[in-house]
Write a protein that holds these residues in place. Structure first.
Motif, PDB file in Angstrom:
ATOM      1  N   TYR A   3       0.843  -1.192   0.000  1.00 34.75           N
ATOM      2  CA  TYR A   3       0.000   0.000   0.000  1.00 34.75           C
ATOM      3  C   TYR A   3       0.877   1.241   0.000  1.00 34.75           C
ATOM      4  N   MET A   4       0.357   2.302  -0.586  1.00 32.00           N
ATOM      5  CA  MET A   4       0.997   3.615  -0.499  1.00 32.00           C
ATOM      6  C   MET A   4       0.155   4.454   0.444  1.00 32.00           C
ATOM      7  N   LEU A   5       0.812   4.993   1.462  1.00 34.37           N
ATOM      8  CA  LEU A   5       0.168   5.905   2.409  1.00 34.37           C
ATOM      9  C   LEU A   5       0.652   7.300   2.054  1.00 34.37           C
ATOM     10  N   MET A   6      -0.261   8.164   1.640  1.00 29.51           N
ATOM     11  CA  MET A   6       0.118   9.484   1.139  1.00 29.51           C
ATOM     12  C   MET A   6      -0.409  10.591   2.035  1.00 29.51           C
ATOM     13  N   MET A   7       0.504  11.503   2.407  1.00 26.37           N
ATOM     14  CA  MET A   7       0.110  12.697   3.153  1.00 26.37           C
ATOM     15  C   MET A   7      -0.330  13.744   2.138  1.00 26.37           C
ATOM     16  N   GLN A   8      -1.611  13.946   2.034  1.00 22.99           N
ATOM     17  CA  GLN A   8      -2.179  14.932   1.119  1.00 22.99           C
ATOM     18  C   GLN A   8      -2.573  16.152   1.925  1.00 22.99           C
ATOM     19  N   GLU A  74       7.648  25.414 -15.017  1.00 29.80           N
ATOM     20  CA  GLU A  74       8.080  25.558 -13.641  1.00 29.80           C
ATOM     21  C   GLU A  74       7.059  26.359 -12.847  1.00 29.80           C
ATOM     22  N   GLY A  75       6.960  26.047 -11.548  1.00 29.78           N
ATOM     23  CA  GLY A  75       6.023  26.712 -10.633  1.00 29.78           C
ATOM     24  C   GLY A  75       6.489  28.104 -10.283  1.00 29.78           C
ATOM     25  N   PRO A  76       5.839  28.761  -9.370  1.00 28.15           N
ATOM     26  CA  PRO A  76       4.765  28.189  -8.562  1.00 28.15           C
ATOM     27  C   PRO A  76       3.461  28.085  -9.341  1.00 28.15           C
ATOM     28  N   PHE A  77       2.614  27.205  -8.859  1.00 27.26           N
ATOM     29  CA  PHE A  77       1.325  26.966  -9.471  1.00 27.26           C
ATOM     30  C   PHE A  77       0.242  27.353  -8.477  1.00 27.26           C
ATOM     31  N   PRO A  78      -0.168  28.610  -8.476  1.00 28.91           N
ATOM     32  CA  PRO A  78      -1.118  29.075  -7.460  1.00 28.91           C
ATOM     33  C   PRO A  78      -2.456  28.360  -7.517  1.00 28.91           C
ATOM     34  N   GLU A  79      -2.781  27.744  -8.654  1.00 30.24           N
ATOM     35  CA  GLU A  79      -4.065  27.050  -8.748  1.00 30.24           C
ATOM     36  C   GLU A  79      -4.048  25.704  -8.031  1.00 30.24           C
ATOM     37  N   THR A  80      -2.880  25.257  -7.568  1.00 35.46           N
ATOM     38  CA  THR A  80      -2.782  23.992  -6.862  1.00 35.46           C
ATOM     39  C   THR A  80      -3.530  24.091  -5.530  1.00 35.46           C
ATOM     40  N   LYS A  81      -4.540  23.274  -5.378  1.00 34.19           N
ATOM     41  CA  LYS A  81      -5.347  23.284  -4.160  1.00 34.19           C
ATOM     42  C   LYS A  81      -4.845  22.250  -3.165  1.00 34.19           C
ATOM     43  N   GLU A  82      -4.381  21.116  -3.667  1.00 32.04           N
ATOM     44  CA  GLU A  82      -3.883  20.045  -2.816  1.00 32.04           C
ATOM     45  C   GLU A  82      -2.505  19.651  -3.290  1.00 32.04           C
ATOM     46  N   PHE A  83      -1.725  19.113  -2.367  1.00 30.36           N
ATOM     47  CA  PHE A  83      -0.402  18.655  -2.767  1.00 30.36           C
ATOM     48  C   PHE A  83       0.005  17.465  -1.926  1.00 30.36           C
ATOM     49  N   LEU A  84       0.885  16.653  -2.483  1.00 25.71           N
ATOM     50  CA  LEU A  84       1.428  15.481  -1.820  1.00 25.71           C
ATOM     51  C   LEU A  84       2.662  15.910  -1.044  1.00 25.71           C
ATOM     52  N   ALA A  85       2.634  15.750   0.277  1.00 29.63           N
ATOM     53  CA  ALA A  85       3.743  16.185   1.122  1.00 29.63           C
ATOM     54  C   ALA A  85       4.754  15.074   1.364  1.00 29.63           C
ATOM     55  N   GLY A  86       4.328  13.841   1.251  1.00 25.41           N
ATOM     56  CA  GLY A  86       5.220  12.717   1.468  1.00 25.41           C
ATOM     57  C   GLY A  86       4.447  11.420   1.365  1.00 25.41           C
ATOM     58  N   TYR A  87       5.175  10.307   1.425  1.00 22.07           N
ATOM     59  CA  TYR A  87       4.521   9.011   1.277  1.00 22.07           C
ATOM     60  C   TYR A  87       5.348   7.913   1.929  1.00 22.07           C
ATOM     61  N   TRP A  88       4.679   6.816   2.209  1.00 23.40           N
ATOM     62  CA  TRP A  88       5.314   5.574   2.618  1.00 23.40           C
ATOM     63  C   TRP A  88       4.757   4.486   1.724  1.00 23.40           C
ATOM     64  N   ILE A  89       5.575   3.535   1.366  1.00 23.80           N
ATOM     65  CA  ILE A  89       5.108   2.308   0.745  1.00 23.80           C
ATOM     66  C   ILE A  89       5.371   1.221   1.769  1.00 23.80           C
ATOM     67  N   ALA A 102      -1.953   4.151   8.698  1.00 25.95           N
ATOM     68  CA  ALA A 102      -2.358   5.482   8.241  1.00 25.95           C
ATOM     69  C   ALA A 102      -2.884   6.314   9.402  1.00 25.95           C
ATOM     70  N   ALA A 103      -3.659   5.705  10.282  1.00 24.40           N
ATOM     71  CA  ALA A 103      -4.185   6.432  11.447  1.00 24.40           C
ATOM     72  C   ALA A 103      -3.048   6.869  12.362  1.00 24.40           C
ATOM     73  N   TYR A 104      -2.049   6.006  12.512  1.00 30.09           N
ATOM     74  CA  TYR A 104      -0.892   6.350  13.342  1.00 30.09           C
ATOM     75  C   TYR A 104      -0.144   7.544  12.760  1.00 30.09           C
ATOM     76  N   VAL A 105       0.112   7.514  11.463  1.00 35.82           N
ATOM     77  CA  VAL A 105       0.801   8.623  10.804  1.00 35.82           C
ATOM     78  C   VAL A 105      -0.025   9.902  10.910  1.00 35.82           C
ATOM     79  N   VAL A 122      -4.859   6.166   1.453  1.00 36.25           N
ATOM     80  CA  VAL A 122      -4.357   4.794   1.427  1.00 36.25           C
ATOM     81  C   VAL A 122      -4.777   4.154   0.107  1.00 36.25           C
ATOM     82  N   ARG A 123      -3.784   3.726  -0.665  1.00 32.43           N
ATOM     83  CA  ARG A 123      -4.087   3.088  -1.954  1.00 32.43           C
ATOM     84  C   ARG A 123      -3.259   1.828  -2.107  1.00 32.43           C
ATOM     85  N   GLN A 124      -3.927   0.750  -2.487  1.00 31.41           N
ATOM     86  CA  GLN A 124      -3.210  -0.497  -2.718  1.00 31.41           C
ATOM     87  C   GLN A 124      -2.378  -0.361  -3.987  1.00 31.41           C
ATOM     88  N   ILE A 125      -1.180  -0.909  -3.939  1.00 31.67           N
ATOM     89  CA  ILE A 125      -0.306  -0.932  -5.112  1.00 31.67           C
ATOM     90  C   ILE A 125      -0.596  -2.224  -5.858  1.00 31.67           C
TER      91      ILE A 125
END
Length: 134
Positions: A3-8, A74-89, A102-105, A122-125
């Protein structure tokens, strides 16, 4: 099961202040927590990989032109509403374990040590079929 756990993050929906406004000791505590998460996952054998990502202002969007040459925006992209801050696999035995991690993180400390309760996607790979399955 991997699984990929993504901080959005979305500044519009985050119920905590931007990290740029945190005190240095709050940032250190937050980063130490992330290190503990990584150490726990490594010790349990569930760690595959994971990284924190640079600020969205650093991102680049790449497309190929008709000749396959990279065309970079190249950015910045002010229209970006959400972004990926980090991840775990992670490689876990059950889907429930991925949700537990995911709840712990999500409980990472923020300002004044309070849990952030940040959303973790949380997304299954999916794995490709083996050649003998073709």
């Amino acid at each position: 099961m991997k699984y990929m756990l993504m901080m959005q993050f979305s500044q519009a929906s985050a119920d905590f202040p931007q990290i740029s406004t945190w005190k240095p000791e709050e940032i250190e505590r937050h980063i130490a927590f992330m290190g503990e998460v990584n150490a726990t996952l490594t010790a349990s054998g569930e760690w595959v990989s994971g990284e924190g990502l640079a600020d969205p202002a650093e991102l680049k969007i790449v497309r190929s032109d008709a000749n396959g040459t990279p065309v970079v925006t190249e950015g910045p992209f002010p229209e970006t509403k959400e972004f990926l801050a980090g991840y775990w696999i992670v490689d876990v035995e059950t889907p429930a374990r991925a949700l537990e991690l995911a709840a712990y993180v999500s409980s990472a400390p923020g300002p004044e040590g309070r849990p952030l309760h940040m959303p973790i996607e949380v997304r299954q790979i999916m794995e490709a079929p083996t050649p003998d399955a073709w």
